[in-house]
Design a protein around this motif. Sequence first.
Motif, PDB file in Angstrom:
ATOM      1  N   PRO A   1       0.806  -1.231   0.000  1.00  7.58           N
ATOM      2  CA  PRO A   1       0.000   0.000   0.000  1.00  7.58           C
ATOM      3  C   PRO A   1       0.832   1.270   0.000  1.00  7.58           C
ATOM      4  CG  PRO A   1      -0.903  -1.598   1.540  1.00  7.58           C
ATOM      5  CD  PRO A   1       0.417  -2.147   1.083  1.00  7.58           C
ATOM      6  N   ALA A   2       2.100   1.202   0.412  1.00  6.40           N
ATOM      7  CA  ALA A   2       2.957   2.391   0.399  1.00  6.40           C
ATOM      8  C   ALA A   2       3.567   2.647  -0.976  1.00  6.40           C
ATOM      9  CB  ALA A   2       4.056   2.243   1.446  1.00  6.40           C
ATOM     10  N   ASP A   3       3.378   1.733  -1.915  1.00  2.00           N
ATOM     11  CA  ASP A   3       3.911   1.902  -3.271  1.00  2.00           C
ATOM     12  C   ASP A   3       3.258   3.116  -3.919  1.00  2.00           C
ATOM     13  OD1 ASP A   3       4.461   1.697  -6.058  1.00  2.00           O
ATOM     14  OD2 ASP A   3       4.856  -0.439  -5.818  1.00  2.00           O
ATOM     15  N   PRO A   4       4.053   4.032  -4.531  1.00  2.00           N
ATOM     16  CA  PRO A   4       3.466   5.226  -5.168  1.00  2.00           C
ATOM     17  C   PRO A   4       2.433   4.885  -6.235  1.00  2.00           C
ATOM     18  CG  PRO A   4       5.854   5.426  -4.993  1.00  2.00           C
ATOM     19  CD  PRO A   4       5.521   4.014  -4.611  1.00  2.00           C
ATOM     20  N   LEU A   5       2.558   3.723  -6.869  1.00  2.00           N
ATOM     21  CA  LEU A   5       1.633   3.345  -7.944  1.00  2.00           C
ATOM     22  C   LEU A   5       0.461   2.506  -7.440  1.00  2.00           C
ATOM     23  CD1 LEU A   5       4.242   2.363 -10.678  1.00  2.00           C
ATOM     24  CD2 LEU A   5       3.123   4.565 -10.310  1.00  2.00           C
ATOM     25  N   PHE A   6       0.341   2.350  -6.139  1.00  2.00           N
ATOM     26  CA  PHE A   6      -0.696   1.481  -5.579  1.00  2.00           C
ATOM     27  C   PHE A   6      -2.094   1.948  -5.981  1.00  2.00           C
ATOM     28  CE2 PHE A   6      -3.455   0.353  -1.877  1.00  2.00           C
ATOM     29  CZ  PHE A   6      -3.441  -1.022  -2.053  1.00  2.00           C
ATOM     30  N   HIS A   7      -2.308   3.268  -6.020  1.00  3.56           N
ATOM     31  CA  HIS A   7      -3.638   3.810  -6.296  1.00  3.56           C
ATOM     32  C   HIS A   7      -3.871   4.091  -7.780  1.00  3.56           C
ATOM     33  CE1 HIS A   7      -4.932   4.299  -2.116  1.00  3.56           C
ATOM     34  NE2 HIS A   7      -3.681   4.651  -1.845  1.00  3.56           N
ATOM     35  N   VAL A   8      -2.912   3.796  -8.641  1.00  2.00           N
ATOM     36  CA  VAL A   8      -3.074   4.022 -10.078  1.00  2.00           C
ATOM     37  C   VAL A   8      -3.670   2.774 -10.711  1.00  2.00           C
ATOM     38  CG1 VAL A   8      -1.918   4.551 -12.251  1.00  2.00           C
ATOM     39  CG2 VAL A   8      -1.123   5.601 -10.114  1.00  2.00           C
ATOM     40  N   SER A   9      -4.731   2.958 -11.508  1.00  3.36           N
ATOM     41  CA  SER A   9      -5.338   1.838 -12.224  1.00  3.36           C
ATOM     42  C   SER A   9      -4.564   1.600 -13.513  1.00  3.36           C
ATOM     43  CB  SER A   9      -6.812   2.130 -12.525  1.00  3.36           C
ATOM     44  OG  SER A   9      -7.372   1.093 -13.290  1.00  3.36           O
ATOM     45  N   LEU A  10      -3.607   0.670 -13.472  1.00  5.25           N
ATOM     46  CA  LEU A  10      -2.807   0.363 -14.657  1.00  5.25           C
ATOM     47  C   LEU A  10      -3.671  -0.260 -15.759  1.00  5.25           C
ATOM     48  CD1 LEU A  10       0.358  -1.106 -12.891  1.00  5.25           C
ATOM     49  CD2 LEU A  10      -0.086   1.258 -13.584  1.00  5.25           C
ATOM     50  N   LYS A  11      -4.684  -0.978 -15.365  1.00  6.82           N
ATOM     51  CA  LYS A  11      -5.587  -1.576 -16.342  1.00  6.82           C
ATOM     52  C   LYS A  11      -6.284  -0.495 -17.160  1.00  6.82           C
ATOM     53  CE  LYS A  11      -9.597  -4.656 -16.635  1.00  6.82           C
ATOM     54  NZ  LYS A  11     -10.545  -5.502 -15.843  1.00  6.82           N
ATOM     55  N   SER A  12      -6.763   0.560 -16.494  1.00  9.16           N
ATOM     56  CA  SER A  12      -7.404   1.659 -17.211  1.00  9.16           C
ATOM     57  C   SER A  12      -6.412   2.382 -18.111  1.00  9.16           C
ATOM     58  CB  SER A  12      -8.016   2.649 -16.210  1.00  9.16           C
ATOM     59  OG  SER A  12      -9.031   2.029 -15.446  1.00  9.16           O
ATOM     60  N   LEU A  13      -5.167   2.461 -17.672  1.00 11.30           N
ATOM     61  CA  LEU A  13      -4.138   3.129 -18.472  1.00 11.30           C
ATOM     62  C   LEU A  13      -3.898   2.378 -19.783  1.00 11.30           C
ATOM     63  CD1 LEU A  13      -2.206   5.541 -18.441  1.00 11.30           C
ATOM     64  CD2 LEU A  13      -0.519   4.070 -17.312  1.00 11.30           C
ATOM     65  N   VAL A  14      -3.816   1.043 -19.696  1.00 11.47           N
ATOM     66  CA  VAL A  14      -3.635   0.243 -20.908  1.00 11.47           C
ATOM     67  C   VAL A  14      -4.843   0.363 -21.823  1.00 11.47           C
ATOM     68  CG1 VAL A  14      -3.436  -2.120 -21.768  1.00 11.47           C
ATOM     69  CG2 VAL A  14      -2.038  -1.378 -19.843  1.00 11.47           C
ATOM     70  N   LYS A  15      -6.012   0.328 -21.242  1.00 12.31           N
ATOM     71  CA  LYS A  15      -7.227   0.437 -22.047  1.00 12.31           C
ATOM     72  C   LYS A  15      -7.297   1.789 -22.738  1.00 12.31           C
ATOM     73  CE  LYS A  15     -12.243   0.193 -21.795  1.00 12.31           C
ATOM     74  NZ  LYS A  15     -13.428   0.045 -20.921  1.00 12.31           N
ATOM     75  N   GLU A  16      -6.899   2.829 -22.028  1.00 16.14           N
ATOM     76  CA  GLU A  16      -6.918   4.166 -22.610  1.00 16.14           C
ATOM     77  C   GLU A  16      -5.945   4.280 -23.781  1.00 16.14           C
ATOM     78  OE1 GLU A  16      -6.395   8.834 -21.117  1.00 16.14           O
ATOM     79  OE2 GLU A  16      -6.149   7.156 -19.715  1.00 16.14           O
ATOM     80  N   SER A  17      -4.859   3.521 -23.732  1.00 14.28           N
ATOM     81  CA  SER A  17      -3.881   3.571 -24.825  1.00 14.28           C
ATOM     82  C   SER A  17      -4.374   2.870 -26.080  1.00 14.28           C
ATOM     83  CB  SER A  17      -2.556   2.937 -24.372  1.00 14.28           C
ATOM     84  OG  SER A  17      -2.698   1.528 -24.204  1.00 14.28           O
ATOM     85  N   GLY A  18      -5.418   2.024 -25.931  1.00 17.43           N
ATOM     86  CA  GLY A  18      -6.014   1.361 -27.082  1.00 17.43           C
ATOM     87  C   GLY A  18      -5.195   0.238 -27.660  1.00 17.43           C
ATOM     88  N   THR A  19      -4.315  -0.377 -26.867  1.00 13.35           N
ATOM     89  CA  THR A  19      -3.440  -1.423 -27.399  1.00 13.35           C
ATOM     90  C   THR A  19      -3.900  -2.824 -27.045  1.00 13.35           C
ATOM     91  OG1 THR A  19      -2.015  -1.247 -25.434  1.00 13.35           O
ATOM     92  CG2 THR A  19      -1.446   0.089 -27.355  1.00 13.35           C
ATOM     93  N   GLY A  20      -4.901  -2.976 -26.200  1.00 11.50           N
ATOM     94  CA  GLY A  20      -5.405  -4.297 -25.852  1.00 11.50           C
ATOM     95  C   GLY A  20      -4.420  -5.085 -25.022  1.00 11.50           C
ATOM     96  N   GLY A  21      -4.637  -6.394 -24.952  1.00 17.74           N
ATOM     97  CA  GLY A  21      -3.748  -7.254 -24.181  1.00 17.74           C
ATOM     98  C   GLY A  21      -4.244  -7.444 -22.764  1.00 17.74           C
ATOM     99  N   SER A  22      -3.495  -8.206 -21.988  1.00 13.16           N
ATOM    100  CA  SER A  22      -3.885  -8.510 -20.616  1.00 13.16           C
ATOM    101  C   SER A  22      -3.621  -7.324 -19.705  1.00 13.16           C
ATOM    102  CB  SER A  22      -3.097  -9.733 -20.113  1.00 13.16           C
ATOM    103  OG  SER A  22      -1.703  -9.465 -20.164  1.00 13.16           O
ATOM    104  N   ALA A  23      -4.270  -7.366 -18.514  1.00 17.65           N
ATOM    105  CA  ALA A  23      -4.083  -6.290 -17.542  1.00 17.65           C
ATOM    106  C   ALA A  23      -2.665  -6.350 -16.974  1.00 17.65           C
ATOM    107  CB  ALA A  23      -5.101  -6.427 -16.424  1.00 17.65           C
ATOM    108  N   PRO A  24      -2.020  -5.205 -16.722  1.00 14.93           N
ATOM    109  CA  PRO A  24      -0.655  -5.188 -16.181  1.00 14.93           C
ATOM    110  C   PRO A  24      -0.590  -5.848 -14.807  1.00 14.93           C
ATOM    111  CG  PRO A  24      -1.280  -3.036 -17.035  1.00 14.93           C
ATOM    112  CD  PRO A  24      -2.523  -3.859 -17.002  1.00 14.93           C
ATOM    113  N   ARG A  25       0.527  -6.512 -14.541  1.00 12.36           N
ATOM    114  CA  ARG A  25       0.762  -7.117 -13.237  1.00 12.36           C
ATOM    115  C   ARG A  25       1.753  -6.266 -12.449  1.00 12.36           C
ATOM    116  NH1 ARG A  25       1.616 -11.752 -16.482  1.00 12.36           N
ATOM    117  NH2 ARG A  25       3.818 -11.715 -15.869  1.00 12.36           N
ATOM    118  N   ARG A  26       1.904  -6.644 -11.183  1.00 16.49           N
ATOM    119  CA  ARG A  26       2.777  -5.869 -10.304  1.00 16.49           C
ATOM    120  C   ARG A  26       4.216  -5.872 -10.804  1.00 16.49           C
ATOM    121  NH1 ARG A  26       5.761  -7.666  -5.811  1.00 16.49           N
ATOM    122  NH2 ARG A  26       6.325  -6.015  -4.319  1.00 16.49           N
ATOM    123  N   ASP A  27       4.686  -7.025 -11.345  1.00 12.41           N
ATOM    124  CA  ASP A  27       6.090  -7.099 -11.749  1.00 12.41           C
ATOM    125  C   ASP A  27       6.393  -6.272 -13.000  1.00 12.41           C
ATOM    126  OD1 ASP A  27       4.754  -8.580 -13.596  1.00 12.41           O
ATOM    127  OD2 ASP A  27       5.804 -10.467 -13.190  1.00 12.41           O
TER     128      ASP A  27
END
Length: 734
Positions: A296-322
């Motif tokens: 929870p202390a990770d700076p990117l914890f509250h960022v929705s990486l899945k929404s970021l990928v979707k917004e880019s329009g490139t498809g594919g699986s949702a980003p993982r932590r690694d």
Amino acid sequence: MTVLAEEAEWDVRPGGPVFAGAVVCEVIRLPVRLGCHSPMFEQNIWDLTVVDGIPRFFSPARRTFDFTKIRNPRWWTVAKEYLLALMAPEHEQVSVLADAYRLPKTLITCQQRLEWLTRWVNWLTEQGVTSLSEVTQEHCDRYLQHRSTIYDRDGNVLRDASDDTRMMAELIPRELAYYGELFSTDRYRDGFIPRATTVIRTAGNTENKTQPARAELQQPLLAAALFLVQKVAPPAIALQQEVERHRPALGVPVVPLAERTEAVAETLRQHARTGEPLAQTSPDGLEYKICKGWDPADPLFHVSLKSLVKESGTGGSAPRRDWVQPGGRWEPILPLLEQTLAQVGVAPLWGRHAAVIDRADGDGQVPWTLPLFAADVRALIGVVRTACMIAISALSGMRHSELCELPEDCQRPPQQIGPGRLRHRLKSKLIKGQKHGGVWDEWVVAVEAYEAAGVARQLAGPDEAHLFPQTLNFSGRYARFTEWVNSEGVRLGLAPIPPDPLSLRVLRRTLAIEIAHRPGGLLAAKIQLKHLSVVTTEGYANRPGGAQAKFLAEIGQSEQGRNLTLTLQAFRDFQEGRQPAGPGARDLVSFFKSVESELLQSAAAPQIKHSDQEVINLLSQRAGTLHLGIANYCWFIDPDKALCLKLAQAKDRSRPLAGMCDSARCPQATHHPCHRPVWASAAANSRVFIGKIGRSQKAEKARLTAEAERAETVVAAIDAALAPATGGVHGQDQ
């Protein structure tokens, strides 16, 4: 699922069960849907979902009669014979029973009877009773005592049970005695009928337990519901449609990793240029991240990486932590991601640029919503849908069953009934007291309820055939509605809703009281609420002290309180210089002066401060003579002066004839500010009709001209009485 009976060895009726081999739906005369088959009597689970025309509010889960929940198999057939007898009173073997009911019970009623019967016989099993012939009055008394108290799981007493619960706990054992001659596997011993108690004898004469809503609840409740329907619903529906359009699309081509990373980087640069926050992870998403090992202390914890990928329009699986760790797929853009996050921050994705609307309290404008997660949008749509239910129920009086039956085309075309006057109707099915399947009917409603039905239609979606779901669960919906109003609604200027319990019955009861207050209100309430069938109305009318008499007594008590309030308001208007008008104004002003004089005399004593109650005590006698007309107050003090009684030559002189009131001439009638719109509207309408009359209709034109002039004279008198005082403390007498 089919379960066959195995209790032939228990037969106590010669020839076996009366209904042996019977087709259940044929016996109870209910239609079966095409291609379906009715259950047979011998089956111990009756699937009655095959019956056509069952009301929607009777959920499918309750349409299956499962007799195997009765622990003693000997009583399965007893239960089936009992329920069939209730639903088929005209059967030749049932109609001859002396104590049998003569009108068929509905499926809904019989499903409830089966639940209560199961509780009764299973309790007997717990007491070691294996045959109904062993049941004594002591068993019945102990069971009634057992059901009269509500316990928690640990056996601690919570509260006393309701009167309905106690009544059913006594009724079911008695009904088994009524139909004992019919039972083939077990029955009470000959001559045994459980004794009746006061619960059964008085159940039909108790006062209406559903009390109307308090004004402190009704006002903020309706204000919030109408505000949501009229102001919040349009942008909420548009937002819902936007969320639906942005659902993940299937078949989006996946581009190479390098191109995907560059597309995400370009999306981040776009956010940096516009200052638009990155999509925030929802609370459910945060729990999922924690399960996947995110800190929870990770700076990117509250960022929705899945929404970021979707917004880019490139498809594919949702980003993982690694992906966002050293050596991960997004290592090249990780500095840009962290820099952009620090620059623009995060926020929920939906409703970021909400339009401003006027606050409900008139104190400026605010955005109609704060940024929302997708789940919050769905919850908001549910709140607006509940507001539609409240508006329609409170302004039409529809029952739960009738709300469920509102079809998607329930809004009938408005009917023009006069210049600028439209009548709005909603179509639904009337279920209570009707034949199986109900009958179509129409409710005349206020325009606000009509508009709420239109909003509910949009919220239901294009594929739904009804406005509301089959299971309303109003109590849960109302809890979420009040929670929203008392939190987010405060930002929109809505008054908090007090924690009073509320149900659709309370809303219906409140409307009944409001309608009944008006002239001819009892008949109007009966028509509007579809409250009583003709048979029921005749039954109430022939039972002194029954439900109708209690309703009339409640109305009389409410009218007395209302008359005191109106008389007090008229007196306060007099004190502030707003005089009454009309032929009876002089007498009323004289009375108010005498009251004021008495108050001034009592005020000479030290340390005396007059309250509203003290003033009401002085006004109460005059308030008892007040009768409301459509456009006047009638102070029915002297029947000899009542113009309506003289014109009608009426023998009954106990009350005025409101339908024959000519308040412009009657010496006991007064006009007040609240009556001005009625007279002004009448004058304007008469002038409109005069302009449309041809030259040949001179008599009609003369009549309308006289009516218009009379209405205009009354309006002028009211305006003059409202003018500031010019002579004396309270102005000159009229």
